[in-house]
Scaffold this motif. Sequence first.
Motif, PDB file in Angstrom:
ATOM      1  N   SER A  15      -1.251   9.054   0.989  1.00 18.29           N
ATOM      2  CA  SER A  15      -0.928   7.832   0.266  1.00 18.29           C
ATOM      3  C   SER A  15      -1.456   7.375  -0.622  1.00 18.29           C
ATOM      4  CB  SER A  15      -0.517   6.734   1.624  1.00 18.29           C
ATOM      5  OG  SER A  15      -1.762   6.610   2.518  1.00 18.29           O
ATOM      6  N   VAL A  16      -2.769   7.466  -0.729  1.00 17.32           N
ATOM      7  CA  VAL A  16      -3.634   6.771  -1.774  1.00 17.32           C
ATOM      8  C   VAL A  16      -3.532   7.456  -3.123  1.00 17.32           C
ATOM      9  CG1 VAL A  16      -5.577   6.280   0.001  1.00 17.32           C
ATOM     10  CG2 VAL A  16      -5.558   8.478  -1.385  1.00 17.32           C
ATOM     11  N   PHE A  17      -2.783   8.573  -3.024  1.00 20.16           N
ATOM     12  CA  PHE A  17      -2.545   9.410  -4.463  1.00 20.16           C
ATOM     13  C   PHE A  17      -1.365   9.011  -5.180  1.00 20.16           C
ATOM     14  CE2 PHE A  17      -5.021  12.708  -1.971  1.00 20.16           C
ATOM     15  CZ  PHE A  17      -6.272  12.285  -2.403  1.00 20.16           C
ATOM     16  N   TYR A  18      -0.512   7.842  -4.304  1.00 16.27           N
ATOM     17  CA  TYR A  18       0.815   7.493  -5.125  1.00 16.27           C
ATOM     18  C   TYR A  18       0.649   6.281  -5.573  1.00 16.27           C
ATOM     19  CZ  TYR A  18       3.147  11.499  -2.544  1.00 16.27           C
ATOM     20  OH  TYR A  18       3.673  12.719  -2.222  1.00 16.27           O
ATOM     21  N   ASP A  19       1.473   5.865  -6.352  1.00 17.45           N
ATOM     22  CA  ASP A  19       1.486   4.457  -7.110  1.00 17.45           C
ATOM     23  C   ASP A  19       2.578   3.707  -5.757  1.00 17.45           C
ATOM     24  OD1 ASP A  19       0.442   4.924  -9.323  1.00 17.45           O
ATOM     25  OD2 ASP A  19       1.911   3.937 -10.586  1.00 17.45           O
ATOM     26  N   ASP A  20       3.431   4.299  -5.433  1.00 19.23           N
ATOM     27  CA  ASP A  20       4.245   3.896  -4.104  1.00 19.23           C
ATOM     28  C   ASP A  20       3.641   4.421  -2.914  1.00 19.23           C
ATOM     29  OD1 ASP A  20       5.990   2.739  -2.265  1.00 19.23           O
ATOM     30  OD2 ASP A  20       7.932   3.746  -3.058  1.00 19.23           O
ATOM     31  N   VAL A  59       6.168  10.613 -11.636  1.00 23.53           N
ATOM     32  CA  VAL A  59       7.339  11.411 -11.566  1.00 23.53           C
ATOM     33  C   VAL A  59       6.802  12.068 -10.011  1.00 23.53           C
ATOM     34  CG1 VAL A  59       8.584  13.373 -12.199  1.00 23.53           C
ATOM     35  CG2 VAL A  59       8.112  11.598 -13.698  1.00 23.53           C
ATOM     36  N   THR A  60       7.553  11.976  -8.931  1.00 20.65           N
ATOM     37  CA  THR A  60       7.056  12.285  -7.883  1.00 20.65           C
ATOM     38  C   THR A  60       7.557  13.563  -7.337  1.00 20.65           C
ATOM     39  OG1 THR A  60       7.362   9.659  -7.103  1.00 20.65           O
ATOM     40  CG2 THR A  60       7.111  11.646  -5.461  1.00 20.65           C
ATOM     41  N   LEU A  61       6.657  14.458  -7.038  1.00 21.84           N
ATOM     42  CA  LEU A  61       7.073  15.785  -6.502  1.00 21.84           C
ATOM     43  C   LEU A  61       7.291  15.462  -5.124  1.00 21.84           C
ATOM     44  CD1 LEU A  61       3.759  17.857  -7.471  1.00 21.84           C
ATOM     45  CD2 LEU A  61       5.932  17.725  -8.718  1.00 21.84           C
ATOM     46  N   ARG A  62       8.692  16.060  -4.571  1.00 23.74           N
ATOM     47  CA  ARG A  62       9.094  15.509  -3.212  1.00 23.74           C
ATOM     48  C   ARG A  62       9.429  17.080  -2.666  1.00 23.74           C
ATOM     49  NH1 ARG A  62      10.428  10.492  -4.079  1.00 23.74           N
ATOM     50  NH2 ARG A  62      11.233  10.079  -6.377  1.00 23.74           N
TER      51      ARG A  62
END
Length: 396
Positions: free
Chosen positions: A360-365, A147-150
Amino acid sequence: MTGMTSTARPHLNRRLAEFGTTIFAEMSALATATGSINLGQGFPDTDGPEEVREAAVRALREGRGNQYPPGPGIPELRTAIAGHQLRRYGLSYDPDTEVLVTAGATEAIAASLLALLEPGDEVVALEPYYDSYAASIAMAGGRRVPVTLRPDGGSFRLDLDELRAAVTDATRLLLINTPHNPTGTVLTRAELAAIAELAVERDLLVVTDEVYEHLVFDEAEHIPLATLPGMRERTVTIGSAGKTFSFTGWKVGWVTADGPLVSAVRTAKQYLTYVSAGPFQYAIAEALRLPDAYFDGFRADLRRKRDLLGDGLRAAGFEVYQPQGTYFITTDITPFGEKDAYAFCRALPERCGVVAIPNSVFYDDPDAGRSQVRFTFCKRDDVLAEATGRLRRLAS
């Protein structure tokens, strides 16, 4: 032929196939190779309180902890951890059955997930997330659901509707991190109450990483999830001495939770490190009893360093997301006409003599954080000033 293996199967098991060397090791090695200032990996460049260091020396000399300490941790430290939770948050834990000492928070996370997950269980985690979360979920055979913090108004925010929608019948556990690494977000009481309601409604376990609990700034407040109604019996709270006392190499962490949860985590933990950091446990027991003035002064000093680095990053041309906690600042590189944070960070030592971490390495996407770069401010003032001076080359 001698020396050849008898199978073509890869050596690394498929659960870990997507994981290689951590980004922290990669970027710290790059800093060493290029002589750059390392604002990537989050470790202080000065030691913590002298009285805590001397407590470790005293334990070593007196022979306390030089042999295997008790599996759950020495009684003095477990009592100090329980006292800290009660004094700070009103949370009462039995030091004998509801506190477990671990080899840092990293082991606490791994042991908790190995103990509490069955293969196929879903884990809802806040993205971007510290890289050991994904690896630990994979080792346990779980499936991570991000669940992405934006970005929202200069900081990052949690979408509670998105969180609720992520929970399915296969969800076993919520993995929460506040104060949040890498974004610096501190979840509000209202957000935590919504998480608690969801956990109770869907009968979920919660593992909450609170290692930055003493590093909250401005009007932010750290509220342990276990303090909310219905949460103590379903929440595994993880703490650590490394971030609070600036002795990250000692690797002293802990778990506090209801007895049956701690018993489960201890079963997994005993087959990982079994025990660690014997003399350091005695020192951290003393550290946790330091007066409030230490914690207040430490927080004020880190807030000042945050502002020093943040001002320098803005002057260099970065878009800066103001952190409410931790000792990291997330920035955006699009003002430079660049979008690939990994390529940016690989080139930054040559361009400026500074090392940072691509979010970016901390995201699945990876596209979700492709233009985000994280810097740490837990460094000496002169180091931060030199680093920001070098980064101003980007503005020209």
